[in-house]
Scaffold this active site. Structure first.
Site, short mmCIF file in Angstrom:
data_model
loop_
_atom_site.label_atom_id
_atom_site.label_comp_id
_atom_site.label_asym_id
_atom_site.label_seq_id
_atom_site.Cartn_x
_atom_site.Cartn_y
_atom_site.Cartn_z
N HIS A 79 -5.57 -13.42 5.18
CA HIS A 79 -4.50 -12.52 4.98
C HIS A 79 -3.79 -11.97 6.15
O HIS A 79 -4.34 -12.07 7.12
CB HIS A 79 -5.11 -11.35 4.01
CG HIS A 79 -6.18 -10.59 4.78
ND1 HIS A 79 -7.58 -11.16 4.93
CD2 HIS A 79 -6.17 -9.39 5.35
CE1 HIS A 79 -8.14 -10.26 5.69
NE2 HIS A 79 -7.56 -9.20 5.90
N HIS A 89 -1.96 -8.07 7.60
CA HIS A 89 -1.47 -6.66 7.18
C HIS A 89 -0.30 -6.36 7.78
O HIS A 89 -0.12 -6.31 9.10
CB HIS A 89 -2.59 -5.77 7.74
CG HIS A 89 -3.90 -6.05 7.41
ND1 HIS A 89 -4.62 -5.40 6.54
CD2 HIS A 89 -4.86 -7.06 7.80
CE1 HIS A 89 -5.88 -5.73 6.36
NE2 HIS A 89 -5.95 -6.89 7.10
N ASP A 97 25.43 5.98 13.40
CA ASP A 97 24.22 6.48 13.27
C ASP A 97 23.35 5.40 12.50
O ASP A 97 23.64 4.82 11.36
CB ASP A 97 24.62 7.47 12.08
CG ASP A 97 23.15 8.15 11.84
OD1 ASP A 97 22.06 7.81 12.41
OD2 ASP A 97 23.15 9.12 11.02
N TYR A 146 -10.03 -1.46 2.08
CA TYR A 146 -9.80 -1.23 3.56
C TYR A 146 -9.37 0.22 3.69
O TYR A 146 -9.06 1.01 2.81
CB TYR A 146 -8.25 -1.80 3.68
CG TYR A 146 -8.77 -3.23 4.48
CD1 TYR A 146 -8.97 -3.32 5.72
CD2 TYR A 146 -8.45 -4.49 3.87
CE1 TYR A 146 -9.16 -4.47 6.43
CE2 TYR A 146 -8.65 -5.61 4.50
CZ TYR A 146 -8.92 -5.84 5.81
OH TYR A 146 -9.13 -6.77 6.67
N ASP A 147 -9.56 0.71 4.92
CA ASP A 147 -9.42 1.98 5.50
C ASP A 147 -8.62 1.64 6.88
O ASP A 147 -8.70 0.79 7.42
CB ASP A 147 -10.69 2.53 6.08
CG ASP A 147 -11.91 2.78 4.81
OD1 ASP A 147 -12.31 1.45 4.33
OD2 ASP A 147 -11.82 3.89 4.27
N TYR A 148 -7.38 2.41 6.72
CA TYR A 148 -6.52 2.52 7.87
C TYR A 148 -6.60 3.81 8.51
O TYR A 148 -6.16 4.87 7.98
CB TYR A 148 -5.03 2.01 7.45
CG TYR A 148 -4.96 0.72 6.56
CD1 TYR A 148 -4.96 -0.42 7.48
CD2 TYR A 148 -5.24 0.53 5.40
CE1 TYR A 148 -4.88 -1.76 6.96
CE2 TYR A 148 -5.04 -0.72 4.73
CZ TYR A 148 -4.76 -1.75 5.55
OH TYR A 148 -4.83 -3.04 5.01
N GLU A 185 3.48 0.39 -3.83
CA GLU A 185 2.44 0.25 -5.01
C GLU A 185 1.48 1.32 -5.33
O GLU A 185 1.17 1.93 -6.33
CB GLU A 185 1.97 -1.05 -5.33
CG GLU A 185 2.96 -2.15 -5.39
CD GLU A 185 2.34 -3.66 -5.37
OE1 GLU A 185 3.18 -4.40 -6.10
OE2 GLU A 185 1.42 -3.94 -4.76
N ASP A 223 0.77 -1.26 0.11
CA ASP A 223 0.04 0.01 0.12
C ASP A 223 0.99 1.24 -0.07
O ASP A 223 0.47 2.28 -0.39
CB ASP A 223 -0.90 0.13 0.93
CG ASP A 223 -2.24 -0.66 0.93
OD1 ASP A 223 -2.32 -1.40 -0.37
OD2 ASP A 223 -3.06 -1.01 1.75
N LEU A 229 0.95 4.23 -2.79
CA LEU A 229 1.36 5.57 -2.22
C LEU A 229 0.10 5.88 -1.26
O LEU A 229 -0.56 6.88 -1.40
CB LEU A 229 1.43 6.54 -3.46
CG LEU A 229 2.59 6.30 -4.29
CD1 LEU A 229 2.41 7.36 -5.54
CD2 LEU A 229 3.97 6.24 -3.55
N GLU A 250 24.49 -5.53 10.78
CA GLU A 250 23.31 -5.54 10.31
C GLU A 250 22.77 -7.08 10.17
O GLU A 250 21.36 -7.25 10.38
CB GLU A 250 23.33 -5.08 8.96
CG GLU A 250 23.69 -3.66 8.78
CD GLU A 250 23.58 -3.17 7.35
OE1 GLU A 250 24.12 -3.69 6.61
OE2 GLU A 250 23.33 -1.70 7.37
#
Ligand code: NI
Length: 658
Positions: free
Chosen positions: A437, A439, A587, A388-390, A307, A304, A309, A486
């Site tokens: 699924h 998220h 840093d 969906y709404d987030y 791909e 989201d 934005l 890392e």
């Protein structure tokens, strides 16, 4: 005091990240240089932040902006850096799509796909076979495609499902036409393939929760108003540069088309000193993989941020605010597809709210009884990305904690339920399925705990073996392990061990001589549930670990890479960390994966009650003691001894209610 209507006291200020004049000047330059023209869509436009090391050295450069462009006529796409303050293009690189991937999906592609599919004989035949002949009822839903074969490499493709929308006001998600997948090349405007895998009945029951007649129940009785009143206004201030100050906290607000809210320079007062905690914080990616491996939908997963934005889909809270109290709104400034400035009014909501008990004790020996209430500053925005709404709610509390709560709601993605016992979806209404699924979100936290050079220790609970140190077998301790490189710092949560990660500053000590720190508490829910050879594992490797730590580089911003759309995989965190750079006392940037694994319930249909996920950061030896001893005993008159509300109390103070 009068009682102004909702929003009457809301102030609206543009966020400083991108200014409209900078967007307009950039559009003129891009047009002059031949980069913007007919068929060219601005996919992304945003501030290209200056290297932190340059900024801290006092070398302030002209503001640069990154534009991602796609020509839907030729298919060419460009990654451009424009410097409007110097009236020039700094660089313009044409993407090699087979290697680089594609720039994010543009709005035009959504409508284009339906036009192309509606004219395709193979798709029309597949629909006719199912008795579906009224084109006005057939919605074609474009889905980001991935790259599944050599023939698709380098193309710009959407994979499409079809839904039946019986009337213009019908909820189309209730009626999936499952079993048919259509591949569309959005540049050549051709249907590459229509695959009719299986004929499943189209679920017929409607899901029109937005219509009272369909709900067919009287409104629940007995709900009395809750009014939040702040008669003296909120306790925060915000200046013209977007710097928010609240009870010791300071933070600079920004908004980006890809990431949504971006915070810079988060700091908190300790005594007379304002001490940094985070240089930059954002949600740098979120990805929704579907777990149904059936041939018509196994590829289904959506990035989201990378791909689509998601910041560009910010709701304007003019249309209904989700916060209660004395609200301050900020507008978001974005570029539209033509490169013009687009203002989303009231995209960001800022308010403070009561947060329960901060601390409390009644002492049996000395007879004292003390209690303080907590409160938090809430900075939030809501997006709608397809079904969906987030909501993204960042909380800053009096005790120094920072919390992100992501609220997922909206409509679950639907399928036709194949039959009892199907192991990859729930049946949520008669014949209607909701594939399992996840998220999965990636928070990018450019830490700056007390200064730039930080380190990360993994802390976990551990039993001490029975023996000389622990003769009774009841001893347990906390063990710290420095994550030095890392590769060593790619970690999973383990709640059974209370595993947390503390970011310390080895050169700044607290009053007991320990390194000051902030500790990250993960929820520790499942990471990506996909095989390591799978396409999605390769493209979303970031989501296979709860924690990554990298050495700061200014162009390492997105954990699945810059161009996620149709990217073959391997970009972002796995590529950067291959060098296994040092992350001890330097840093560093934390990348935290968190999210929901969603096995939909009947109660998630037809609209899903909010489900939440997120993380918490708390000071860890950052202060010398509880930093809230200076909080006054009562911050309002509501719990003052002997207080009784006047009968008309609410009439006098109800403002900013939504
Ligand atoms: Ni879900």
């Amino acid at each position: 005091m009068a009682s102004p209507a909702f929003g009457a006291n809301a102030r609206s200020t543009a966020v400083a990240t991108v200014r409209t004049d900078e967007i307009e000047a950039s559009r003129v330059i891009l047009t002059r240089e031949g980069l913007l023209g007919e068929n060219v869509h601005v996919s992304y436009f945003g501030l290209l932040e200056q290297d932190k090391r340059e900024l801290f050295a006092g070398r302030i450069a002209a503001r640069r902006f990154r534009a991602m462009l796609v020509d839907l006529g030729s298919g060419a796409s460009f990654d451009v850096v424009v410097v409007p303050g110097e009236d020039r293009i700094e660089s313009a690189r044409e993407l090699d799509h087979a290697i680089d991937g594609q720039v994010p999906v543009v709005l035009r592609e959504f409508s284009l796909v339906e036009e192309v599919v509606h004219a395709d004989e193979r798709w029309l035949a597949a629909m006719a076979k199912r008795g579906l002949t009224d084109l006005s009822q057939l919605r074609v839903n474009p889905l980001s495609a991935g790259v599944l074969s050599a023939a698709e490499s380098g193309r710009r493709i959407q994979r499409c499902f079809t839904f039946v929308q019986k009337t213009p006001s019908d909820l189309g998600w209730a009626h999936p036409v499952d079993g048919v997948t259509v591949m569309v090349d959005v540049v050549t405007r051709e249907v590459l393939d229509v695959i009719d895998y299986i004929d499943l009945p189209v679920p017929q029951e409607d899901g029109n929760f937005h219509e009272a007649a369909w709900v067919n129940e009287p409104p629940r009785a007995g709900i009395k108003p809750i009014e939040i009143t702040q008669p003296d206004g909120p306790s925060f201030t915000i200046d013209d540069n977007g710097v928010l100050s609240w009870l010791g906290w300071q933070l600079q607000l920004g908004f980006d088309q890809r990431e949504g809210l971006v915070f810079h320079n988060i700091s908190i007062a300790d005594g007379g000193e304002q001490r940094p905690v985070i240089y930059r914080a954002s949600i740098a990616e979120m990805m929704v993989p579907y777990g149904d491996p059936s041939p018509q939908r196994w590829f289904q997963n959506f990035f989201d941020c990378g791909e689509y934005l998601l910041g560009g889909f910010a709701n304007s809270l003019e249309l209904g605010c989700d916060c209660v109290g004395d609200i301050t709104y900020l507008d978001a400034v974005l570029a539209d597809a033509a490169g013009n400035a687009r203002v989303v009014p009231q995209a960001i909501c800022i308010h403070e709210e009561d947060a329960g008990i901060l601390w409390k004790h009644t002492d049996n020996w000395n007879g004292s009884s003390d209690s303080r209430r907590n409160r938090r500053l809430v900075v939030s925005f809501f997006v709608t990305v397809g079904n969906y709404d987030y909501g993204f709610y960042w909380y800053f509390s009096l005790d120094g904690s920072i919390e992100l709560e992501v609220k997922a709601t909206g409509i679950v993605f639907t399928s036709a339920y194949p039959g009892a016992g199907y192991e990859f979806a729930s049946e949520i209404a008669p014949g209607l399925g909701a594939p399992y699924h996840q998220h999965l979100f990636s928070a990018r936290l450019d830490m700056m705990v007390g200064g730039i050079d930080n380190a990360v220790d993994e802390l976990e609970a551990r039993l001490v073996p029975r023996g000389d140190r622990n003769p009774t077998g009841t001893g347990f301790t906390q063990v710290a392990t420095r994550l030095s490189s890392e590769k060593q710092a790619q970690r999973l949560a383990d709640n059974a061990l209370g595993r947390v990660w503390v970011v310390t500053n080895p050169s700044v000590q607290n009053r007991l001589g320990g390194d000051i720190g902030y500790v990250l508490f993960p929820e520790g829910k499942p990471v990506l549930l996909a095989d390591s050879e799978s396409d999605i594992y390769q493209r979303a490797t970031f989501s296979t670990k709860h924690l990554w730590v990298t050495a700061y580089e200014p162009d390492e911003l997105y954990p699945a890479g810059d161009f996620v759309n149709m990217h073959p995989g391997g970009a972002g965190l796995p590529a950067w960390t291959a060098a296994d750079r040092n992350v001890d006392s330097t840093d560093i940037v934390l990348w935290h994966t968190f999210g929901l694994t969603h096995f939909p319930r009947l109660e998630d249909w037809p609209i899903m009650p909010v489900d939440s996920t997120g993380f918490v950061l708390k000071p860890h030896g950052f202060f010398g003691r509880n930093p809230t001893l200076d909080i006054p005993e009562t911050m309002s008159d509501h719990c003052a001894p002997g207080h009784h509300s006047e009968p008309d109390h609410h009439e006098h103070h109800s403002k900013g209610q939504s």
